[in-house]
Design a protein around this motif. Structure first.
Motif, PDB file in Angstrom:
ATOM      1  N   ILE A  11       4.350  13.413   0.602  1.00  0.00           N
ATOM      2  CA  ILE A  11       3.032  13.673   1.184  1.00  0.00           C
ATOM      3  C   ILE A  11       2.689  12.590   2.201  1.00  0.00           C
ATOM      4  CG2 ILE A  11       0.563  13.770   0.637  1.00  0.00           C
ATOM      5  CD1 ILE A  11       1.467  15.020  -2.092  1.00  0.00           C
ATOM      6  N   ASN A  12       3.051  11.371   1.865  1.00  0.00           N
ATOM      7  CA  ASN A  12       2.719  10.248   2.728  1.00  0.00           C
ATOM      8  C   ASN A  12       3.477  10.273   4.034  1.00  0.00           C
ATOM      9  OD1 ASN A  12       1.156   7.885   2.982  1.00  0.00           O
ATOM     10  ND2 ASN A  12       3.023   6.661   2.729  1.00  0.00           N
ATOM     11  N   ALA A  53       0.825  -1.207   0.000  1.00  0.00           N
ATOM     12  CA  ALA A  53       0.000   0.000   0.000  1.00  0.00           C
ATOM     13  C   ALA A  53       0.860   1.258   0.000  1.00  0.00           C
ATOM     14  CB  ALA A  53      -0.915   0.003   1.214  1.00  0.00           C
ATOM     15  N   GLN A  54       2.050   1.155   0.544  1.00  0.00           N
ATOM     16  CA  GLN A  54       2.945   2.302   0.545  1.00  0.00           C
ATOM     17  C   GLN A  54       3.305   2.726  -0.878  1.00  0.00           C
ATOM     18  OE1 GLN A  54       4.476   3.962   3.353  1.00  0.00           O
ATOM     19  NE2 GLN A  54       2.819   2.958   4.431  1.00  0.00           N
ATOM     20  N   ASP A  55       3.465   1.723  -1.731  1.00  0.00           N
ATOM     21  CA  ASP A  55       3.834   2.040  -3.112  1.00  0.00           C
ATOM     22  C   ASP A  55       2.656   2.643  -3.847  1.00  0.00           C
ATOM     23  OD1 ASP A  55       6.451   1.392  -3.231  1.00  0.00           O
ATOM     24  OD2 ASP A  55       6.096  -0.734  -3.678  1.00  0.00           O
ATOM     25  N   PRO A  56       2.866   3.774  -4.481  1.00  0.00           N
ATOM     26  CA  PRO A  56       1.749   4.323  -5.252  1.00  0.00           C
ATOM     27  C   PRO A  56       1.385   3.370  -6.380  1.00  0.00           C
ATOM     28  CG  PRO A  56       3.796   5.514  -5.689  1.00  0.00           C
ATOM     29  CD  PRO A  56       4.069   4.573  -4.574  1.00  0.00           C
ATOM     30  N   PRO A  57       0.125   3.130  -6.569  1.00  0.00           N
ATOM     31  CA  PRO A  57      -0.267   2.193  -7.618  1.00  0.00           C
ATOM     32  C   PRO A  57      -0.001   2.777  -9.003  1.00  0.00           C
ATOM     33  CG  PRO A  57      -2.183   3.208  -6.615  1.00  0.00           C
ATOM     34  CD  PRO A  57      -0.997   3.694  -5.862  1.00  0.00           C
ATOM     35  N   ALA A  58      -0.100   1.906  -9.993  1.00  0.00           N
ATOM     36  CA  ALA A  58       0.212   2.307 -11.359  1.00  0.00           C
ATOM     37  C   ALA A  58      -0.614   3.530 -11.768  1.00  0.00           C
ATOM     38  CB  ALA A  58      -0.091   1.149 -12.301  1.00  0.00           C
ATOM     39  N   ALA A 115      -0.403  10.316   5.798  1.00  0.00           N
ATOM     40  CA  ALA A 115      -0.617   8.887   5.608  1.00  0.00           C
ATOM     41  C   ALA A 115      -2.090   8.507   5.766  1.00  0.00           C
ATOM     42  CB  ALA A 115       0.240   8.104   6.597  1.00  0.00           C
ATOM     43  N   ASN A 116      -2.847   9.320   6.487  1.00  0.00           N
ATOM     44  CA  ASN A 116      -4.247   8.966   6.725  1.00  0.00           C
ATOM     45  C   ASN A 116      -5.148   9.214   5.524  1.00  0.00           C
ATOM     46  OD1 ASN A 116      -3.832  11.691   7.020  1.00  0.00           O
ATOM     47  ND2 ASN A 116      -5.592  11.967   8.350  1.00  0.00           N
ATOM     48  N   ASP A 125      -6.041   6.879  -3.274  1.00  0.00           N
ATOM     49  CA  ASP A 125      -6.475   7.629  -4.454  1.00  0.00           C
ATOM     50  C   ASP A 125      -6.534   9.123  -4.161  1.00  0.00           C
ATOM     51  OD1 ASP A 125      -8.582   7.145  -2.770  1.00  0.00           O
ATOM     52  OD2 ASP A 125     -10.090   7.317  -4.350  1.00  0.00           O
ATOM     53  N   GLU A 126      -6.770   9.473  -2.920  1.00  0.00           N
ATOM     54  CA  GLU A 126      -6.754  10.891  -2.561  1.00  0.00           C
ATOM     55  C   GLU A 126      -5.343  11.451  -2.669  1.00  0.00           C
ATOM     56  OE1 GLU A 126     -10.537  10.932   0.564  1.00  0.00           O
ATOM     57  OE2 GLU A 126      -8.501  10.709   1.337  1.00  0.00           O
TER      58      GLU A 126
END
Lengths: 239, 380, 253
Positions: free
Chosen positions: C92-93, C20-25, C106-107, C111-112
């Protein structure tokens, strides 16, 4: 094909044309200053013994002062960046492969204002043997901030986009400041202490000349070139 | 993605006023006068903690935001309200962010509606049981503690504007002032500041309607005088300036207050206009005073020569100050206030045999004052 | 065996959070959502038009980033280049340390976060149009932190004179420290190197490597790219790691 090799190719292509152009008309003149001559700030370089020593050995430049206003005899102005601001045809210009050289010497930039073409190499020298950092703060180009430690005597960089003079500074020595101008064409000059500039190799046409000073802003002048003549445009910055 | 917060508070807390007392440079001087004012000493003040339950929150909708609070409380500090009637406080404010020089604007309003009985300084209902016994046993006068709760309300409107002066530098000093301009207007009303009732003893003089050395109930005499409402209005406007963030702050504020009428020291006024015309004490009154001092709340007797109609009824104050954090451990706070007329509680007159009987009626006193406050704070 | 089985779900959780840490494609950026998140969470500091001039900015010593000129500090891209989406997402995370106001977000939902990344890029469209030319640097495997490597790193720390800003003992009290300003003209303070929680780009060895190789564009902190080789940079990282950041550990031989 990346931009650099395209430019190089274009350079070869225009080579013959340029030799022709070199023979064209030109413009020269003198920039003078009128007004009260301010007392320029002197720098306290105490944190860098090497630089203090360099200046002490050169009594004329001791203490080192700001180069915001460099005047010659008769108040002629140095460090004015003169360029053709408009009137040139749309084309890609040959880029010299010879680098311009900016030396960090006595904790000052020599020269204080430097100009070069897009993609032309600029060689930074460190002849102080202390840590400098090259920190350019352009608008268009990528900002760079690299260490130039004593053991790195030179480093070569270039700029991708044309833009007006932007600051270069050294964060280690807060008084160190200079300007770099990046031009897309070769028609520019920087005045020496004698205030003189010369731009040559211009085709016939109407041009606008722009003179830039770091504190006093810009002045413009129109000039019409025909044939091989060299026009004279003198300009005065007053405040 | 949070779009707001809601808090439920139960217990002892401060109301969410438009401008918290915590905004002040220090608590040493210059409170927000309209929040701090009390009609009766020890009684309700808007800025004091309350006991009760409150729901407050903040809701953001894009650039707009809404702040609100609704509270059901029962009296300042939990000590001065002896009734079961709950007080209500409500507040609503709307704010919007802007781009550029003007950063934000907030407009709001508040309303407080309360019920209160009078207590004396020791917190007993007034008139006290001892007083009632005294009057009852000795003179068969039936003095009541005011059985009805007197109601009071406050309402106000407020505005706050944030500005940012573009960065500039003063020599080597980079500055870019952030300025908060704010203002509060507040109207206060107490139904009955005297908190006495119709059954207060009245000492008429011989020439008076109820005269002949006979005490009677006031009910028949001059009820208007006894149930005087107390009205005031006022507010403050100010500017907080951040000259250098975390380094140097400047403040300036102007407070003003006007009271419609106030507890006054009669008397010597027009005959009959007051509870007891001057110099015409009844025999009974004279006796009591001789042995016990003056048992009546101040203002009902003729100790001071003042006509309430002539009373000064407004006060104002200018405060300026700065907070300067210059080197790591040291912070310097300086405040200066200059005030015209004070809100005060005059001391009981010397003859009073029990000063605690005096509820302490607030009034505007003709005293001008200037304060300087210098505070060095060392943090290690 | 039992413990292993019991640990499995935990492991699975760890894995899934790592993922989940990795931004998805990359997919079509949702600018509407991005703007909504921005107005909700970022606008008070970074300003309505992204100039870093939000309502609270006046009260902050370290100013919120001005998004309109494309200068970003924490990046995998070479000095001066615009950051990748994944760089912005990472910042940002996890926020930017404990020495400035930038919180960790992180909260926010994944997608946000992606949407707000896309939205802040719209403040500097010209600079971010160059994003495809900004190549991620390659981080070679860490040189083992041996006594030799650390000694080598110390040599570079001294030779480059990092102490001019950071102080000889890394305390942030170098001779040039009081006069440092960032590219926007605001005062900037070099952190005490033994307080890694102040670091804006993280203090794990890879973070340090990235910071040193790519610099922190916009701040006074220069890069060693062009000065040191990759190996020498790892030596320097090992020195920082064992000397300042997590001192007192025994060094593997």
């Amino acid at each position: 094909m990346d931009k650099r090799s395209k430019l190089r190719l274009a350079g070869v292509g225009y080579f013959c044309l340029l030799t022709l152009l070199q023979a064209g008309g030109g413009v020269k003149g003198t920039v003078t200053y009128s007004g009260k001559v301010p007392r320029l700030k002197s720098f306290n370089m105490a944190i860098e013994a090497v630089c203090v020593a360099k200046h002490e050995n050169d009594p004329e430049n001791y203490p080192a002062r700001s180069e915001a206003l460099v005047l010659g005899a008769g108040n002629t102005m140095g460090n004015i960046y003169v360029r053709i601001a408009s009137g040139l045809p749309e084309r890609e210009w040959e880029v010299p492969s010879e680098p311009v050289v900016l030396n960090q010497d006595g904790c000052q930039y020599k020269p204080h204002v430097i100009a070069l073409q897009v993609e032309q190499p600029i060689k930074f020298l460190n002849s102080d043997g202390v840590l400098h950092n090259l920190h350019t703060i352009p608008e268009e180009n990528d900002e760079t901030n690299v260490t130039m430690p004593p053991f790195l005597k030179e480093t070569v960089r270039s700029f991708e986009y044309a833009e007006g003079p932007f600051p270069i500074k050294c964060d280690v020595h807060p008084w160190m400041g200079g300007f770099i101008a990046v031009s897309e064409h070769p028609f520019f000059d920087i005045t020496g202490k004698d205030g003189k500039f010369e731009i040559s190799g211009l085709e016939d046409g109407n041009y606008q000349l722009e003179f830039w000073h770091e504190k006093l802003g810009t002045r413009t002048a129109d000039v019409t070139i025909s044939g091989d003549e060299t026009q004279t445009v003198d300009i005065t910055f007053s405040r | 993605m949070g779009t707001g917060v809601v808090n439920l508070k139960i217990g002892h807390f401060e109301l969410e006023l438009p401008f918290s007392d915590l905004r002040r440079l220090s608590s040493a001087i210059a409170p927000y006068e309209v929040y701090a004012i009390q009609g009766v000493k020890g009684s309700f003040r808007l800025s004091s903690p309350q006991v009760g339950i409150a729901l407050n929150g903040y809701k953001q909708m894009g650039l707009n935001a809404l702040r609100y609070e609704a509270a059901l409380v029962n009296g300042t500090n939990g000590a001065f309200d002896n009734n079961v009637e709950k007080d209500f406080y409500g507040r609503l404010a709307f704010s919007r962010l802007f781009d550029g020089f003007l950063k934000s604007v907030r407009l709001g309003g508040l309303y407080y509606k309360g019920m209160q009985n009078l207590r004396d300084l020791a917190g007993n209902p007034y008139p006290t049981a001892a007083m009632r016994d005294y009057w009852g046993d000795e003179f068969s006068i039936n003095v009541h503690a005011n059985p009805e709760n007197a109601s009071f309300y406050r309402w106000g409107i407020d505005a706050s504007i944030d500005l940012k002066i573009p960065d500039f530098s003063l020599g080597p000093l980079p500055l870019g002032w952030s300025i908060n301009l704010y203002g509060q207007y507040l109207v206060g009303h107490d139904d009955d500041i005297d908190m006495t009732n119709m059954n207060m003893p009245y000492f008429g003089s011989s020439g008076d309607a109820g005269g002949g050395d006979i005490h009677k109930s006031l009910a028949s005499h001059d009820p208007d005088w006894l149930t005087r409402p107390f009205d005031y209005s006022g507010g403050f406007v100010g500017a907080d300036i951040i000259v250098l963030p975390a380094k140097f702050y400047l403040i300036g504020r102007y407070d003003w207050l006007t009271a419609s009428n106030q507890w006054a020291d009669p008397v010597d006024g027009v005959d009959g206009a007051y509870v007891r015309p001057a110099g015409s004490a009844s025999w009974l009154d004279g006796e009591i005073r001789r042995y016990n001092g003056d048992p009546m709340p101040r203002g009902m007797t003729s100790n001071l020569q003042a006509n309430p109609d002539d009373a000064i009824n407004s006060l104002s104050r200018i405060s300026i100050g700065f907070r300067f954090h210059f080197i790591q451990p040291v912070t310097l706070i300086y405040e200066y206030s200059s005030q015209q007329n004070l809100w005060g509680f005059p001391e009981p007159p010397p003859l009073m045999y029990n000063p605690d009987w005096v509820a302490g009626m607030g009034r505007i006193v003709n005293v001008d004052s200037n304060w300087h406050m210098i505070m060095f704070m060392f943090a290690f | 065996m039992k413990t292993v089985i019991r640990l499995l779900p935990v492991l699975g959780l760890a894995l899934s959070t790592a993922v989940a840490q990795d931004p998805p494609a990359a997919q079509e950026p949702d600018l509407v959502l991005g703007k909504k998140v921005y107005l909700q969470s970022c606008v008070v500091c970074h300003g309505i038009s992204g100039k870093g001039d939000g309502i609270v900015a006046g009260n902050l010593l370290v100013k919120p980033r001005n998004f309109t000129d494309g200068r970003f500090k924490v990046r995998m891209t070479p000095n001066g280049k615009v950051p990748l989406d994944s760089d912005l997402y990472r910042t940002i995370n996890r926020g930017m340390g404990h020495d400035n106001a930038m919180p960790a977000w992180a909260n926010l939902k994944v997608d946000e976060k992606n949407a707000v990344v896309a939205y802040i890029k719209t403040f500097a469209p010209k600079k971010f149009a160059r994003q495809d030319r900004a190549k991620e640097i390659v981080i070679p495997p860490r040189t083992a932190a041996t006594v030799e490597s650390i000694a080598e790193g110390e040599k570079w720390f001294t030779a480059i004179q990092c102490g001019k800003c950071h102080g000889e003992t890394g305390r942030g009290d170098g001779v040039s420290a009081p006069t440092l300003v960032d590219s926007w003209g605001y005062k900037i303070v070099p952190p005490d190197l033994s307080k890694p929680w102040l670091f804006i780009g993280g203090s794990e060895p890879v973070d340090l490597y990235r910071t040193l190789r790519t610099g922190l564009t916009g701040s006074a902190m220069p890069t060693v790219d062009g000065t040191l080789t990759e190996d020498q940079t790892w030596d320097l990282v090992n020195f920082l790691d064992y000397n300042f950041i997590r001192p007192g550990r025994s060094v593997p031989r």
